[in-house]
Design a protein around this motif. Structure first.
Motif, PDB file in Angstrom:
ATOM      1  N   ALA A  99       9.002   9.547   1.873  1.00 14.27           N
ATOM      2  CA  ALA A  99       7.547   9.290   2.335  1.00 14.27           C
ATOM      3  C   ALA A  99       6.935   9.221   0.885  1.00 14.27           C
ATOM      4  N   PHE A 100       7.548   9.554  -0.409  1.00 11.19           N
ATOM      5  CA  PHE A 100       6.873   9.211  -1.498  1.00 11.19           C
ATOM      6  C   PHE A 100       7.343   7.954  -1.993  1.00 11.19           C
ATOM      7  N   GLN A 103       4.893   5.456  -0.232  1.00 15.66           N
ATOM      8  CA  GLN A 103       3.541   5.642  -0.927  1.00 15.66           C
ATOM      9  C   GLN A 103       3.491   4.913  -1.969  1.00 15.66           C
ATOM     10  N   SER A 116      -2.411   9.693  -5.094  1.00 12.29           N
ATOM     11  CA  SER A 116      -2.884   9.216  -3.703  1.00 12.29           C
ATOM     12  C   SER A 116      -2.664   9.989  -2.495  1.00 12.29           C
ATOM     13  N   LYS A 117      -3.146   9.535  -1.561  1.00 12.81           N
ATOM     14  CA  LYS A 117      -2.949  10.693  -0.137  1.00 12.81           C
ATOM     15  C   LYS A 117      -1.972   9.996   0.955  1.00 12.81           C
ATOM     16  N   LEU A 118      -1.177  11.045   1.403  1.00 11.10           N
ATOM     17  CA  LEU A 118      -0.272  10.691   2.512  1.00 11.10           C
ATOM     18  C   LEU A 118      -0.854  10.607   3.769  1.00 11.10           C
ATOM     19  N   GLU A 119      -0.308  10.164   4.605  1.00 13.87           N
ATOM     20  CA  GLU A 119      -0.651  10.068   5.942  1.00 13.87           C
ATOM     21  C   GLU A 119      -1.224  11.258   6.566  1.00 13.87           C
ATOM     22  N   SER A 120      -0.803  12.667   6.194  1.00 12.71           N
ATOM     23  CA  SER A 120      -1.229  13.864   6.699  1.00 12.71           C
ATOM     24  C   SER A 120      -2.662  14.359   5.779  1.00 12.71           C
ATOM     25  N   THR A 123      -2.621  15.014  -1.005  1.00 11.72           N
ATOM     26  CA  THR A 123      -2.067  13.908  -2.173  1.00 11.72           C
ATOM     27  C   THR A 123      -0.658  14.275  -2.163  1.00 11.72           C
ATOM     28  N   VAL A 124      -0.144  13.577  -2.935  1.00  9.66           N
ATOM     29  CA  VAL A 124       1.406  13.650  -3.213  1.00  9.66           C
ATOM     30  C   VAL A 124       1.764  14.888  -3.924  1.00  9.66           C
ATOM     31  N   GLU A 127       1.429  17.921  -1.904  1.00 10.86           N
ATOM     32  CA  GLU A 127       2.481  17.846  -1.118  1.00 10.86           C
ATOM     33  C   GLU A 127       3.749  18.547  -1.783  1.00 10.86           C
TER      34      GLU A 127
END
Length: 313
Positions: A99-100, A103, A116-120, A123-124, A127
């Motif tokens: 996922a990272f 991103q 930055s923001k993940l789909e959830s 932010t990374v 997470e």
């Protein structure tokens, strides 16, 4: 209710090592009391992350990702570290690394990627903090790199892959110019495998770090003196060896590992000729090897300790 300011949230984050959203929630639950908020986070099991932060994280995974953009491509590589190889084999950790990397396709530097923001929606960085609390090991998203071309391909390769796109060495190779994408990707993958094996220091001679050249020159000069070479010949001898050194560590000048009779530069030129491409060139590469530059802490040598104890009886 006390005002929960950004400064207060940042202070709690610095003290707890917990993500921004959880810090804000903790302060809201405790009416802005920092000490009470820390206790609240501890009760939730979140502040465990802070206690792990001084542990060396030299294991983990390198992950790569790519996508097509018009006539070109973009690709990214990240290094996500943990304390043990056992955790790196965990599906939760592997999925986070993937996922990272995805991103990373949208961000040029590590700081931007962390924020930055993940789909959830988290932010990374948050997470990563949540994973530390969940798994119980220190983790860090240590490095990130991104390459793109407006025309051509950015090939990816993972060495010692544990699952698709993640392993111990990740390589990106950018081939810019016209040509059949399948053929270019095949060439790029071969060059990426070469990069994984040879670990070049630069793309071209002009890109080579002057400090690396001077360090090598100093070593070679000392060696020539130790060998008793004539003082008036040492500079000439060393320059000849420096030229050889540059060919050994510069990607375009290296003999291709699959066909040592041609250099990487010649390989690209030959492929361009076969494809009828007049502008194909190797525009960049990235090589991330897991744990590179991380000083690992060795555990106690229990066998030696036991042997010493037995000998003292």
């Amino acid at each position: 209710m006390a005002e929960i300011t950004a400064a207060l949230v940042m202070e709690l984050r610095a003290k707890s090592g917990v993500g921004m959203m959880d810090c804000k929630k903790a302060l809201q639950e405790t009416n802005g009391d920092i000490n009470a908020a820390i206790d609240w986070l501890r009760a939730k099991g979140l502040s465990k992350a802070a206690k792990k932060a001084d542990r060396v994280a030299a294991e983990g995974l390198v992950a790569v990702a790519s996508r097509q953009e018009g006539e070109g491509e973009v690709a990214s590589a990240i290094e996500f570290n943990a304390e043990t190889d056992f955790v790196a084999r965990n599906e939760l950790f592997q999925n986070a690394a993937k996922a990272f990397a995805l991103q990373g396709l949208n961000h040029d530097d590590l700081e931007a990627l962390h924020g930055s923001k993940l789909e959830s929606g988290v932010t990374v960085q948050d997470e990563v903090t949540q994973l530390i609390a969940t798994v119980g090991e220190n983790m860090t998203l240590r490095r990130a790199a991104r390459l793109s071309v407006s025309q051509g391909v950015v090939a990816t390769y993972v060495h010692n892959a544990v699952s698709p796109g993640v392993g111990r060495i990740g390589v990106l190779v950018a081939l810019e110019g016209e040509g059949d994408h399948a053929a270019l990707r095949d060439l790029g993958r071969k060059i990426a495998m070469h990069v994984a094996a040879t670990a070049p220091l630069s793309l071209n001679t002009d890109d080579l770090d002057p400090a690396a050249i001077e360090k090598e020159r100093a070593v070679l000069t000392d060696k020539a003196k130790e060998e008793g070479r004539p003082e008036n010949m040492i500079a000439k001898i060393v320059e000849g060896q420096i030229n050889k050194f540059q060919k050994d560590v510069v990607l375009t000048k290296q003999p291709f590992v699959m066909d040592p009779d041609v250099t990487i530069e010649q390989l690209v030129a030959n492929t361009a000729k076969e494809l009828g491409s007049s502008n194909l060139h190797l525009s960049g590469f990235v090589r991330l090897a897991l744990g590179e530059g991380v000083e690992k802490v060795e555990g106690p040598d229990f066998a030696s300790e036991v042997a010493s104890m037995m000998g003292g009886q």
